[in-house]
Design an enzyme around this catalytic site. Structure first.
Site, PDB file in Angstrom:
ATOM      1  N   ASP A 126      95.794  37.226 -61.177  1.00  0.00           N
ATOM      2  CA  ASP A 126      96.319  37.599 -59.863  1.00  0.00           C
ATOM      3  C   ASP A 126      97.772  37.172 -59.787  1.00  0.00           C
ATOM      4  O   ASP A 126      98.176  36.183 -60.416  1.00  0.00           O
ATOM      5  CB  ASP A 126      95.518  36.922 -58.750  1.00  0.00           C
ATOM      6  CG  ASP A 126      94.145  37.559 -58.551  1.00  0.00           C
ATOM      7  OD1 ASP A 126      93.968  38.730 -58.919  1.00  0.00           O
ATOM      8  OD2 ASP A 126      93.268  36.877 -58.008  1.00  0.00           O
ATOM      9  N   ASP A 144      93.008  44.889 -57.246  1.00  0.00           N
ATOM     10  CA  ASP A 144      92.462  44.571 -55.924  1.00  0.00           C
ATOM     11  C   ASP A 144      93.024  45.528 -54.880  1.00  0.00           C
ATOM     12  O   ASP A 144      92.312  45.961 -53.963  1.00  0.00           O
ATOM     13  CB  ASP A 144      92.802  43.137 -55.519  1.00  0.00           C
ATOM     14  CG  ASP A 144      92.163  42.092 -56.415  1.00  0.00           C
ATOM     15  OD1 ASP A 144      91.099  42.372 -57.007  1.00  0.00           O
ATOM     16  OD2 ASP A 144      92.729  40.991 -56.513  1.00  0.00           O
TER      17      ASP A 144
END
EC number: 3.4.23.36
Length: 167
Positions: A126, A144
């Site tokens: 991330d 995401d």
């Protein structure tokens, strides 16, 4: 006598375009994650603009770090079930429902992008962080974003675009 008009099939209602799009989206997601993993410092914010920073971290859960304490294989299995379910929804959706088909393509691409991370690294990379001085949002990635935007497309399709009788 007039012939009934048939709605043009949505681009992503056909297997070849959706497959090409998914592969392209996963490739872009992976290229960005590799670049992030090789260039950004771990868990150190790199400001981009006010309220947005790049922040490399490793997510052991699912989107936005949910289920972080769960077994990795459970999460992999859950993602595979979700991908299979979304493919089933895609298959069952009328060919003229373009927004839903786009949404399914984005959801599948995002899920596969994060699955690739899980298999390759044992975690998901991330790197996007929204924040203020007193608050920050969960760190997330392009995959995401695909999942979130895709879900929004499917919801908008259901709420805003009229369905034809008999469906």
């Amino acid at each position: 006598m007039t012939e009934p008009t048939h709605a043009r099939p949505a681009l992503f209602s056909r297997p070849a375009p959706i497959l090409f799009f998914i592969l392209f989206a996963v490739l872009v997601d992976q290229i960005i994650k590799i670049a992030v993993d090789h260039t950004l410092p771990l868990q150190e914010a790199v400001p981009v603009i006010p309220m947005l920073a790049l922040y490399r971290t490793y997510n052991l859960g699912v989107a936005f770090s949910m289920l972080e304490g769960m077994d990795g294989w459970f999460i992999v299995g859950m993602r595979l079930v979700i991908v299979a379910f979304v493919i089933w929804l895609w298959y069952r959706t009328a060919n003229d429902r373009w927004l839903a088909h786009l949404g399914y393509a984005l959801i599948i691409a995002g899920a596969i992008g994060n699955l690739v991370d899980r298999f390759a690294y044992g975690h998901v990379i991330d790197y996007i962080l929204f924040y203020t001085e007193s608050w920050s949002f969960a760190v997330f990635n392009l995959a995401d974003s695909f999942i979130t935007i895709g879900a929004g497309c499917v919801i908008l399709e259901e709420l805003l675009l009229p369905k034809k009788a008999g469906r």
